[in-house]
Design an enzyme around this catalytic site. Sequence first.
Site, short mmCIF file in Angstrom:
data_model
loop_
_atom_site.label_atom_id
_atom_site.label_comp_id
_atom_site.label_asym_id
_atom_site.label_seq_id
_atom_site.Cartn_x
_atom_site.Cartn_y
_atom_site.Cartn_z
N GLU A 45 -4.87 -6.53 10.47
CA GLU A 45 -4.59 -6.14 9.07
C GLU A 45 -4.45 -7.43 8.24
O GLU A 45 -3.86 -8.43 8.70
CB GLU A 45 -3.34 -5.27 8.98
CG GLU A 45 -3.24 -4.63 7.60
CD GLU A 45 -2.25 -3.47 7.51
OE1 GLU A 45 -1.49 -3.19 8.45
OE2 GLU A 45 -2.24 -2.83 6.43
N ASP A 80 3.51 -5.95 14.17
CA ASP A 80 4.29 -5.16 13.21
C ASP A 80 5.51 -4.47 13.82
O ASP A 80 6.49 -4.20 13.12
CB ASP A 80 3.40 -4.09 12.56
CG ASP A 80 2.54 -4.65 11.44
OD1 ASP A 80 2.97 -5.61 10.78
OD2 ASP A 80 1.44 -4.12 11.23
N HIS A 94 0.81 -1.23 0.00
CA HIS A 94 0.00 0.00 0.00
C HIS A 94 0.85 1.28 0.00
O HIS A 94 0.76 2.14 0.88
CB HIS A 94 -1.09 0.01 1.07
CG HIS A 94 -0.68 -0.29 2.48
ND1 HIS A 94 0.24 0.45 3.17
CD2 HIS A 94 -1.08 -1.25 3.35
CE1 HIS A 94 0.38 -0.02 4.38
NE2 HIS A 94 -0.41 -1.05 4.52
N HIS A 140 7.05 -9.35 10.62
CA HIS A 140 7.75 -9.20 9.33
C HIS A 140 9.25 -9.27 9.56
O HIS A 140 9.78 -8.65 10.50
CB HIS A 140 7.46 -7.84 8.69
CG HIS A 140 6.03 -7.63 8.31
ND1 HIS A 140 5.45 -8.22 7.21
CD2 HIS A 140 5.07 -6.86 8.87
CE1 HIS A 140 4.18 -7.82 7.12
NE2 HIS A 140 3.93 -7.01 8.12
N HIS A 189 -3.02 -8.84 15.48
CA HIS A 189 -3.24 -7.70 14.57
C HIS A 189 -4.14 -8.17 13.43
O HIS A 189 -3.90 -9.24 12.86
CB HIS A 189 -1.88 -7.23 14.06
CG HIS A 189 -1.91 -6.05 13.15
ND1 HIS A 189 -2.90 -5.11 13.16
CD2 HIS A 189 -1.05 -5.65 12.18
CE1 HIS A 189 -2.64 -4.19 12.25
NE2 HIS A 189 -1.53 -4.50 11.63
N HIS A 226 0.23 -0.42 15.02
CA HIS A 226 -0.16 0.78 14.33
C HIS A 226 -1.64 0.80 13.94
O HIS A 226 -2.07 1.71 13.20
CB HIS A 226 0.72 0.98 13.09
CG HIS A 226 0.42 0.00 11.98
ND1 HIS A 226 0.13 0.43 10.70
CD2 HIS A 226 0.31 -1.34 11.93
CE1 HIS A 226 -0.10 -0.61 9.92
NE2 HIS A 226 0.01 -1.69 10.64
N ASP A 252 -2.67 -8.72 6.07
CA ASP A 252 -1.42 -9.47 5.87
C ASP A 252 -1.16 -10.43 7.03
O ASP A 252 -0.31 -11.32 6.93
CB ASP A 252 -0.21 -8.55 5.63
CG ASP A 252 -0.04 -7.47 6.66
OD1 ASP A 252 -1.03 -7.03 7.26
OD2 ASP A 252 1.12 -7.04 6.88
N TYR A 259 11.49 0.80 7.64
CA TYR A 259 10.18 0.24 8.02
C TYR A 259 9.49 1.19 9.01
O TYR A 259 8.31 1.52 8.86
CB TYR A 259 10.43 -1.12 8.64
CG TYR A 259 9.22 -1.88 9.11
CD1 TYR A 259 8.66 -2.88 8.33
CD2 TYR A 259 8.67 -1.64 10.36
CE1 TYR A 259 7.57 -3.61 8.78
CE2 TYR A 259 7.58 -2.35 10.82
CZ TYR A 259 7.04 -3.34 10.02
OH TYR A 259 5.96 -4.06 10.48
FE1 FEO Z 1 -0.16 -3.75 9.96
FE2 FEO Z 1 1.95 -6.14 8.76
O1 FEO Z 1 0.33 -5.25 9.00
#
Ligand code: FEO
Length: 399
Positions: free
Chosen positions: A81, A165, A24, A226, A79, A146, A83, A193
């Site tokens: 989100e 994250d 994104h 990640h 989380h 976040h 992903d 990041y």
């Molecule tokens: Fe906030 Fe890796 O997603």
Amino acid sequence: MPVVEIKKNIYWVGVVDWNLHNFHGYSLAPKGTTYNAFLVLDDKITLFDTVPEKFKLDLYHQIQQLIKITDINYIVVNHVEPDHSGALPFIIEKSQPEKVFCSTMGQKALLSHYHQENWPLEVVTNNDKLSLGKKTVLFMETRMLHWPDSMFSFIPEDKLLISNDAFGQNIASSFRFDDEVNLDELLFEAKHYYANIILPYSALVQKTLAEVAKQGWDIDMIAPDHGFIWRSHVKEILAAYQEFSLQKLKPKAVIVYDSMWQSTEKMAKAIAEGLQKENVSVRLMSLKTYHHSDVMGEVMDAAAVICGSPTHNNGILPLMADFLTYMKGLKPTNRIGAAFGSFGWSGEAPKIIASILEQAKFELPVEPIKVKHVPTHEDLKKCKEMGETLAKAIKQKVN
Ligand code: FEO
């Protein structure tokens, strides 16, 4: 990918996304990323986080290397989100877990993402403890770090913080741990990041780091969702987050610009000369070459961001508009800004840039500079003087 035991009976079961190059608007090229998920084998077999929907079968096969998917008792959603939760509907359907743990906001977000009223969701909050058998999970909500739903899971018996994250980096690799790669490169990626994901929430990072210290959590491994798992450089990444979140600035300027016929570029170079003369370090970045997220990585420790665009159809060039929108959203604070650009007949661009910088709360110690068509020697001298004046303001700010 082979599963990896990161602590006794705790396994990395994530996937590597070698080919993701745009997250994104955050350019991951050419490095890609990983989506880390962790499986704890205890009396209650527990999966922490999942992966994007398109990798659901990869996650399924990772898990099946260790157990039958139906052996899963609990899932923890740190989380929502997509992903990290995209594969959740599939994994829930396959495993039929007893419970799915999430934060209060996580429950709301899961319902509004997946519309599954019958999932066995159970809300956990700060200081809640979940026994898995020999291991325990302590939860800490990290709202807006976040997303509103974000939380940490800490397993004290293993000194393991699963941090979603936070503390991540976008790098696809066949290695899993921080000591298997070059530390400077890893911290560079962690900084980029942070600049592109975490920066607007820096005040909350401060609060969270203080809360972790207050809880007295003895952490010897941080497993983000990640990139690499921190096991040998926990102190370094915690110190880096302190520094990033305080937005400590260096005597450094980023000159970011787009140019049509190299006049604005000539101005950029002359401004750089003035800054260099005053011993301020400079990064000159053309938006035709650098993605806005690469520029943000450099903005992280720069005291000034100097933006140039020629006037185009009474406005600014699209790449500059894109950059300014992106940077404004990431809310860097306490920076100096300045604007410049060439023009043919109307010349609005520098004022437009300056106005956006003002809205983004940059300090503007110099008036915008504009030059008609091609800069003369005198024009370039003025640009150089602008650089010198900015250098003095930068040194005053960082000293
Ligand atoms: Fe906030 Fe890796 O997603």
